[in-house]
Write a protein that holds these residues in place. Structure first.
Motif, PDB file in Angstrom:
ATOM      1  N   LYS A  47       4.953   6.827 -10.997  1.00  0.00           N
ATOM      2  CA  LYS A  47       4.919   5.762 -12.009  1.00  0.00           C
ATOM      3  C   LYS A  47       3.550   5.088 -12.022  1.00  0.00           C
ATOM      4  O   LYS A  47       2.987   4.826 -13.073  1.00  0.00           O
ATOM      5  CB  LYS A  47       6.017   4.739 -11.732  1.00  0.00           C
ATOM      6  CG  LYS A  47       6.087   3.658 -12.768  1.00  0.00           C
ATOM      7  CD  LYS A  47       7.227   2.706 -12.513  1.00  0.00           C
ATOM      8  CE  LYS A  47       7.217   1.619 -13.593  1.00  0.00           C
ATOM      9  NZ  LYS A  47       8.268   0.635 -13.382  1.00  0.00           N
ATOM     10  N   PHE A  48       3.001   4.825 -10.847  1.00  0.00           N
ATOM     11  CA  PHE A  48       1.694   4.180 -10.729  1.00  0.00           C
ATOM     12  C   PHE A  48       0.607   5.017 -11.396  1.00  0.00           C
ATOM     13  O   PHE A  48      -0.271   4.494 -12.073  1.00  0.00           O
ATOM     14  CB  PHE A  48       1.379   3.959  -9.245  1.00  0.00           C
ATOM     15  CG  PHE A  48       0.077   3.256  -8.994  1.00  0.00           C
ATOM     16  CD1 PHE A  48      -0.052   1.902  -9.231  1.00  0.00           C
ATOM     17  CD2 PHE A  48      -1.017   3.950  -8.509  1.00  0.00           C
ATOM     18  CE1 PHE A  48      -1.250   1.257  -8.999  1.00  0.00           C
ATOM     19  CE2 PHE A  48      -2.214   3.314  -8.273  1.00  0.00           C
ATOM     20  CZ  PHE A  48      -2.331   1.951  -8.512  1.00  0.00           C
ATOM     21  N   PHE A  52       2.635   7.749  -0.216  1.00  0.00           N
ATOM     22  CA  PHE A  52       1.275   7.811  -0.738  1.00  0.00           C
ATOM     23  C   PHE A  52       0.635   6.444  -0.586  1.00  0.00           C
ATOM     24  O   PHE A  52       1.323   5.426  -0.560  1.00  0.00           O
ATOM     25  CB  PHE A  52       1.294   8.220  -2.220  1.00  0.00           C
ATOM     26  CG  PHE A  52       1.908   9.568  -2.434  1.00  0.00           C
ATOM     27  CD1 PHE A  52       1.124  10.701  -2.453  1.00  0.00           C
ATOM     28  CD2 PHE A  52       3.276   9.705  -2.598  1.00  0.00           C
ATOM     29  CE1 PHE A  52       1.699  11.958  -2.629  1.00  0.00           C
ATOM     30  CE2 PHE A  52       3.859  10.942  -2.775  1.00  0.00           C
ATOM     31  CZ  PHE A  52       3.065  12.070  -2.794  1.00  0.00           C
ATOM     32  N   SER A  53      -0.685   6.421  -0.492  1.00  0.00           N
ATOM     33  CA  SER A  53      -1.419   5.175  -0.315  1.00  0.00           C
ATOM     34  C   SER A  53      -1.971   4.689  -1.651  1.00  0.00           C
ATOM     35  O   SER A  53      -2.777   5.366  -2.283  1.00  0.00           O
ATOM     36  CB  SER A  53      -2.571   5.381   0.669  1.00  0.00           C
ATOM     37  OG  SER A  53      -3.407   4.253   0.666  1.00  0.00           O
ATOM     38  N   LYS A  54      -1.550   3.492  -2.043  1.00  0.00           N
ATOM     39  CA  LYS A  54      -2.050   2.884  -3.279  1.00  0.00           C
ATOM     40  C   LYS A  54      -3.563   2.655  -3.165  1.00  0.00           C
ATOM     41  O   LYS A  54      -4.299   2.865  -4.114  1.00  0.00           O
ATOM     42  CB  LYS A  54      -1.335   1.558  -3.519  1.00  0.00           C
ATOM     43  CG  LYS A  54      -1.665   0.911  -4.838  1.00  0.00           C
ATOM     44  CD  LYS A  54      -1.021  -0.470  -4.935  1.00  0.00           C
ATOM     45  CE  LYS A  54       0.130  -0.456  -5.860  1.00  0.00           C
ATOM     46  NZ  LYS A  54       0.680  -1.823  -6.109  1.00  0.00           N
ATOM     47  N   THR A  55      -4.022   2.267  -1.971  1.00  0.00           N
ATOM     48  CA  THR A  55      -5.449   2.038  -1.744  1.00  0.00           C
ATOM     49  C   THR A  55      -6.252   3.299  -2.011  1.00  0.00           C
ATOM     50  O   THR A  55      -7.296   3.252  -2.668  1.00  0.00           O
ATOM     51  CB  THR A  55      -5.695   1.551  -0.293  1.00  0.00           C
ATOM     52  OG1 THR A  55      -4.918   0.378  -0.066  1.00  0.00           O
ATOM     53  CG2 THR A  55      -7.152   1.263  -0.050  1.00  0.00           C
ATOM     54  N   GLU A  56      -5.760   4.440  -1.535  1.00  0.00           N
ATOM     55  CA  GLU A  56      -6.472   5.703  -1.759  1.00  0.00           C
ATOM     56  C   GLU A  56      -6.485   6.070  -3.238  1.00  0.00           C
ATOM     57  O   GLU A  56      -7.482   6.575  -3.743  1.00  0.00           O
ATOM     58  CB  GLU A  56      -5.848   6.820  -0.918  1.00  0.00           C
ATOM     59  CG  GLU A  56      -6.136   6.656   0.561  1.00  0.00           C
ATOM     60  CD  GLU A  56      -5.580   7.782   1.405  1.00  0.00           C
ATOM     61  OE1 GLU A  56      -5.287   8.872   0.853  1.00  0.00           O
ATOM     62  OE2 GLU A  56      -5.437   7.580   2.618  1.00  0.00           O
ATOM     63  N   PHE A  57      -5.380   5.826  -3.940  1.00  0.00           N
ATOM     64  CA  PHE A  57      -5.348   6.081  -5.381  1.00  0.00           C
ATOM     65  C   PHE A  57      -6.378   5.215  -6.104  1.00  0.00           C
ATOM     66  O   PHE A  57      -7.088   5.675  -6.991  1.00  0.00           O
ATOM     67  CB  PHE A  57      -3.971   5.789  -5.965  1.00  0.00           C
ATOM     68  CG  PHE A  57      -2.914   6.811  -5.616  1.00  0.00           C
ATOM     69  CD1 PHE A  57      -3.239   8.113  -5.274  1.00  0.00           C
ATOM     70  CD2 PHE A  57      -1.581   6.462  -5.648  1.00  0.00           C
ATOM     71  CE1 PHE A  57      -2.263   9.042  -4.970  1.00  0.00           C
ATOM     72  CE2 PHE A  57      -0.590   7.381  -5.347  1.00  0.00           C
ATOM     73  CZ  PHE A  57      -0.928   8.673  -5.006  1.00  0.00           C
ATOM     74  N   LEU A  58      -6.460   3.935  -5.721  1.00  0.00           N
ATOM     75  CA  LEU A  58      -7.401   3.024  -6.376  1.00  0.00           C
ATOM     76  C   LEU A  58      -8.849   3.402  -6.087  1.00  0.00           C
ATOM     77  O   LEU A  58      -9.705   3.310  -6.962  1.00  0.00           O
ATOM     78  CB  LEU A  58      -7.118   1.579  -5.960  1.00  0.00           C
ATOM     79  CG  LEU A  58      -5.802   1.013  -6.488  1.00  0.00           C
ATOM     80  CD1 LEU A  58      -5.535  -0.360  -5.892  1.00  0.00           C
ATOM     81  CD2 LEU A  58      -5.799   0.950  -8.002  1.00  0.00           C
ATOM     82  N   ASP A  84       0.811  -1.221   0.000  1.00  0.00           N
ATOM     83  CA  ASP A  84       0.000   0.000   0.000  1.00  0.00           C
ATOM     84  C   ASP A  84       0.844   1.270   0.000  1.00  0.00           C
ATOM     85  O   ASP A  84       0.472   2.263  -0.598  1.00  0.00           O
ATOM     86  CB  ASP A  84      -0.953   0.003   1.193  1.00  0.00           C
ATOM     87  CG  ASP A  84      -1.955   1.132   1.110  1.00  0.00           C
ATOM     88  OD1 ASP A  84      -2.576   1.284   0.040  1.00  0.00           O
ATOM     89  OD2 ASP A  84      -2.111   1.854   2.099  1.00  0.00           O
ATOM     90  N   ARG A  85       1.982   1.250   0.655  1.00  0.00           N
ATOM     91  CA  ARG A  85       2.800   2.455   0.789  1.00  0.00           C
ATOM     92  C   ARG A  85       3.685   2.644  -0.435  1.00  0.00           C
ATOM     93  O   ARG A  85       4.470   1.787  -0.791  1.00  0.00           O
ATOM     94  CB  ARG A  85       3.650   2.367   2.052  1.00  0.00           C
ATOM     95  CG  ARG A  85       4.379   3.647   2.341  1.00  0.00           C
ATOM     96  CD  ARG A  85       5.027   3.645   3.676  1.00  0.00           C
ATOM     97  NE  ARG A  85       6.014   2.572   3.769  1.00  0.00           N
ATOM     98  CZ  ARG A  85       6.711   2.309   4.857  1.00  0.00           C
ATOM     99  NH1 ARG A  85       6.501   2.989   5.943  1.00  0.00           N
ATOM    100  NH2 ARG A  85       7.587   1.337   4.862  1.00  0.00           N
ATOM    101  N   LEU A  86       3.544   3.801  -1.079  1.00  0.00           N
ATOM    102  CA  LEU A  86       4.320   4.122  -2.276  1.00  0.00           C
ATOM    103  C   LEU A  86       5.196   5.340  -2.016  1.00  0.00           C
ATOM    104  O   LEU A  86       4.746   6.314  -1.413  1.00  0.00           O
ATOM    105  CB  LEU A  86       3.388   4.443  -3.448  1.00  0.00           C
ATOM    106  CG  LEU A  86       2.413   3.364  -3.890  1.00  0.00           C
ATOM    107  CD1 LEU A  86       1.450   3.922  -4.936  1.00  0.00           C
ATOM    108  CD2 LEU A  86       3.142   2.160  -4.440  1.00  0.00           C
TER     109      LEU A  86
END
Length: 100
Positions: free
Chosen positions: A50-51, A79-85, A41-43
């Motif tokens: 990139k994501f 940054f949170s990948k979960t929040e981006f998704l 989750d942590r980016l």
């Protein structure tokens, strides 16, 4: 009357179309409801850029404008990948698939 076919596309055009289709499929897979482990989750800023398919400079600009959420542990920014998704589920055009 017979149909007349005109072949105006070359091999590169076909490759480009296939690439676009694959990118759309990846984007759809990316915003599916697959659970993410805490480790994934942590980016970092570089990983998040990139994501999202944007530059680090754009990411920092979005962060400063408050367009995306982030958290800080000491000096490093994450940054949170979960929040981006979650945001991408609401707006699928937000995330651009990364090119390999």
């Amino acid at each position: 009357m017979s149909n007349v076919l005109f072949y105006t596309h070359n091999k590169e055009d076909l490759k480009r179309v296939i690439r676009m289709v694959v990118e759309e499929i990846r984007k759809t897979e990316m915003i599916s409801n697959t659970p993410i482990s805490p480790e994934e989750d942590r980016l970092t800023q570089k990983e998040a850029a990139k994501f999202l398919g944007i530059s680090v400079t754009t990411l920092i600009s979005w962060k400063k404008k408050g367009l995306i959420s982030y958290f800080q542990v000491g000096r490093p920014v994450f940054f949170s990948k979960t929040e981006f998704l979650e945001a991408a589920r609401k707006n699928p055009g937000l995330i651009k698939p990364s090119r390999k």
